[in-house]
Scaffold this active site. Structure first.
Site, PDB file in Angstrom:
ATOM      1  N   GLU A 153       0.830  -1.217   0.000  1.00  9.52           N
ATOM      2  CA  GLU A 153       0.000   0.000   0.000  1.00  9.52           C
ATOM      3  C   GLU A 153       0.862   1.264   0.000  1.00  9.52           C
ATOM      4  O   GLU A 153       0.460   2.285  -0.536  1.00  9.52           O
ATOM      5  CB  GLU A 153      -0.943   0.024   1.215  1.00  9.52           C
ATOM      6  CG  GLU A 153      -2.174  -0.833   1.015  1.00  9.52           C
ATOM      7  CD  GLU A 153      -3.274  -0.555   2.039  1.00  9.52           C
ATOM      8  OE1 GLU A 153      -3.029   0.135   3.038  1.00  9.52           O
ATOM      9  OE2 GLU A 153      -4.392  -1.063   1.829  1.00  9.52           O
ATOM     10  N   HIS A 213      10.458 -25.920   1.721  1.00  7.58           N
ATOM     11  CA  HIS A 213       9.995 -27.139   1.063  1.00  7.58           C
ATOM     12  C   HIS A 213       8.991 -26.815  -0.039  1.00  7.58           C
ATOM     13  O   HIS A 213       8.263 -27.689  -0.489  1.00  7.58           O
ATOM     14  CB  HIS A 213       9.387 -28.085   2.101  1.00  7.58           C
ATOM     15  CG  HIS A 213      10.403 -28.500   3.130  1.00  7.58           C
ATOM     16  ND1 HIS A 213      11.077 -29.700   3.080  1.00  7.58           N
ATOM     17  CD2 HIS A 213      10.905 -27.825   4.201  1.00  7.58           C
ATOM     18  CE1 HIS A 213      11.930 -29.765   4.087  1.00  7.58           C
ATOM     19  NE2 HIS A 213      11.849 -28.638   4.784  1.00  7.58           N
ATOM     20  N   LYS A 246     -13.674   0.091  -4.833  1.00  4.71           N
ATOM     21  CA  LYS A 246     -14.753   0.536  -3.927  1.00  4.71           C
ATOM     22  C   LYS A 246     -15.804   1.322  -4.710  1.00  4.71           C
ATOM     23  O   LYS A 246     -16.992   1.230  -4.436  1.00  4.71           O
ATOM     24  CB  LYS A 246     -14.192   1.393  -2.792  1.00  4.71           C
ATOM     25  CG  LYS A 246     -13.421   0.571  -1.763  1.00  4.71           C
ATOM     26  CD  LYS A 246     -12.986   1.421  -0.588  1.00  4.71           C
ATOM     27  CE  LYS A 246     -12.030   0.656   0.298  1.00  4.71           C
ATOM     28  NZ  LYS A 246     -11.296   1.494   1.215  1.00  4.71           N
TER      29      LYS A 246
HETATM   30  O1  PA5 Z   1      -4.338   0.757   5.295  1.00  2.13           O
HETATM   31  C1  PA5 Z   1      -5.498   1.038   5.142  1.00  2.13           C
HETATM   32  O2  PA5 Z   1      -5.908   2.207   5.176  1.00  2.13           O
HETATM   33  C2  PA5 Z   1      -6.531  -0.053   4.927  1.00  2.13           C
HETATM   34  O3  PA5 Z   1      -5.987  -1.317   4.899  1.00  2.13           O
HETATM   35  C3  PA5 Z   1      -7.541   0.018   6.046  1.00  2.13           C
HETATM   36  O4  PA5 Z   1      -6.911  -0.225   7.265  1.00  2.13           O
HETATM   37  C4  PA5 Z   1      -8.662  -0.986   5.817  1.00  2.13           C
HETATM   38  O5  PA5 Z   1      -9.276  -0.771   4.579  1.00  2.13           O
HETATM   39  C5  PA5 Z   1      -9.690  -0.879   6.913  1.00  2.13           C
HETATM   40  O6  PA5 Z   1     -10.193   0.411   6.963  1.00  2.13           O
HETATM   41  P1  PA5 Z   1     -11.003   0.923   8.197  1.00  2.13           P
HETATM   42  O7  PA5 Z   1     -10.111   0.926   9.375  1.00  2.13           O
HETATM   43  O8  PA5 Z   1     -11.451   2.306   7.804  1.00  2.13           O
HETATM   44  O9  PA5 Z   1     -12.167  -0.011   8.376  1.00  2.13           O
END
Ligand code: PA5
Length: 484
Positions: A327, A356, A470
């Protein structure tokens, strides 16, 4: 060649730097960029500012993860916030039977690391005494899987039956609902299903603790519900992206529920941050790690990083790291809007298990990987392999050493084999698997991606790519509901 801190934490980069690997000339070519990246880290620490970083709404946003290790009045982690976490510990200990931690991505992965490292695989099978009165822990919300959620509900109901029969009281379940945005489909759908079903069970007493954006003026859905229903809340503060939340109340609420030493965990992160303030790259683990990995990718085509800790309970560290690297650095555009499609691809592996399976690929496949080992130097309660079958020579030969020693021989052998065939690799060593050293390791990795964001000129603190699906999913769900 290695960089070893006073604590004993070390980064061995012998097989990543030198002749035929990342060279001195490679690093020299980045000298100016490294200086600028290091300056940028100073500014981030002092002002929470990262050039060109915008929130998902396109607004300037602070980057505050580097403040989290410092427990100070006015900081995100303060004596007051730690006292608030202690209230959660005091509440669950000896009073709550089970905690279900609901969350996904950054609201799950760090909590799983803390649970695995502190509790191990058999925590829920231990007696209350063995758990020192801390509750059993379950995870949910990190998928939308009817079978696993149904199984969890069924399991909690069965546990409640047992408690009713043997203790003649209700089974107490605390739902720890973690969502920064407060409305994530995966987390909230599971929460609603579990909450509803458990509430209908006479034998179960349900309570909720919400961990979400604390803003009361513009409350998230979860915050609003918590305010209306009087649920206690903890914060996912502004300026702390999901992948850095292990150091804030997301991770720390889990630590509070399992009795893990929060202060030691943050002390490890803090000491690592101090080491990462060093201007000298050879003394700064995050800067060195970022520079070597960046150069390995850009100059030598090694743009896959296999995160390979040795030890079962460290697998979730790899999974946490996958999100951190993917990310943070997988970006189509750089900070100047130029299309770069940057990113090193992270892979999960665990030693010895994946020796393995994946190792064949690491050893002979494309020359596009860095295998990053994590080693624990000294295992708590190591086991000696006994000579129980002396008549079987092959088995007798492996007896007399500890399992921890054998694990390290296996890792070293893998390291030697990879190195003998031009396969880049490196090793982080934790002297012991303690909250302190875990804090050091995870913080160093977080700081390292921040450096790499600067080196590659991408915003390491946004994740615009996850918005694409999304935008498609929202209308699809609406259409599905309308068709019912
Ligand atoms: O790193 C991020 O922003 C995402 O992985 C969020 O943590 C994930 O989508 C969960 O989001 P939220 O905490 O708003 O439910």
């Amino acid at each position: 060649m290695s960089l070893t801190l006073k604590s004993g934490f070390s980064f061995d980069y012998d097989n990543l730097y030198g002749e035929g690997k990342v060279t001195e000339a490679d690093l020299k070519s980045y000298a100016e960029d490294l200086k600028k990246a290091h300056e940028a880290m100073k500014v981030m620490r002092e002002k929470g500012f990262i050039k060109a970083h915008l929130s998902k709404d396109g607004e300037p946003e602070k980057v505050l993860f580097s403040q989290l290790p410092y427990i100070e009045e006015g900081h995100l982690n303060s004596p007051k916030s730690l006292a608030h976490l202690k209230e959660l510990t005091d509440h669950v200990k000896g009073n709550v039977d089970a905690v279900v931690s609901l969350g996904i991505g950054g609201s799950f992965l760090g909590n799983k690391v803390l649970f695995d490292v502190h509790c191990g695989a058999f925590w829920n099978a231990m007696s209350d005494e063995e758990r020192k009165g801390f509750p059993k822990i379950y995870f949910s919300g990190n998928n939308i899987d009817p079978r696993s959620t149904g199984d969890l509900i069924h399991h909690l109901e069965s546990q409640a039956e047992i408690v009713k029969t043997h203790k003649n009281r209700k089974y107490k379940v605390l739902l720890l609902v973690i969502s920064k945005s407060g409305g994530t489909l995966d987390t909230m759908s599971n929460f609603m299903v579990i909450y509803d079903q458990l509430k209908k069970c006479d034998q179960i007493e349900v309570e909720v603790v919400a961990v979400t954006d604390p803003n009361e003026q513009k409350p998230t859905l979860l915050k609003k519900l918590a305010m209306e229903k009087g649920w206690p809340t903890y914060s996912v503060p502004d300026g702390v992206g999901g992948r850095f939340t292990i150091f804030c109340e997301v991770g720390l609420t889990m630590a509070a529920c399992i009795g893990m030493d929060i202060e030691q965990f943050l002390a490890g992160a803090r000491d690592m941050d101090e080491a990462c303030k060093n201007d000298d790259i050879w003394q700064n683990p995050a800067m060195l790690n970022a520079a070597l990995k960046f150069a390995a990718a850009e100059k030598h085509g090694r743009d896959i990083e296999v995160m390979m800790p040795y030890g079962d309970y460290l697998k979730s560290v790899s999974e946490w790291y996958i999100q951190l690297l993917a990310e943070s650095l997988g970006k189509q555009f750089d900070k100047d809007g130029k299309e770069v499609c940057y990113g090193r691809t992270p892979l999960v592996a665990v030693g010895t298990t994946d020796m393995h399976s994946q190792t064949q690929q690491h050893q002979e496949g494309k020359l596009n990987k860095v295998v990053q080992f994590i080693k624990v130097a000294k295992w708590d309660k190591d086991l000696v392999i006994p000579n129980v079958f002396p008549e079987a020579q092959k088995l007798a030969d492996i007896s007399g050493v500890t399992m921890g020693e054998a694990l390290e021989v296996a890792r070293q052998s893998n390291e030697d084999a990879l190195s003998s065939n031009q396969r880049f690799n490196a090793c982080f060593t934790l002297p012991e698997l303690t909250p302190y050293h875990l804090g050091e390791l995870l913080y160093m990795l977080a700081m390292s991606v921040a450096y790499e964001g600067e080196l590659s000129n991408v915003d390491a603190f946004n994740q615009p790519g996850v918005e694409a699906y999304k935008r498609i999913m929202g209308p699809k769900l609406q259409a599905l509901k309308a068709s019912k």
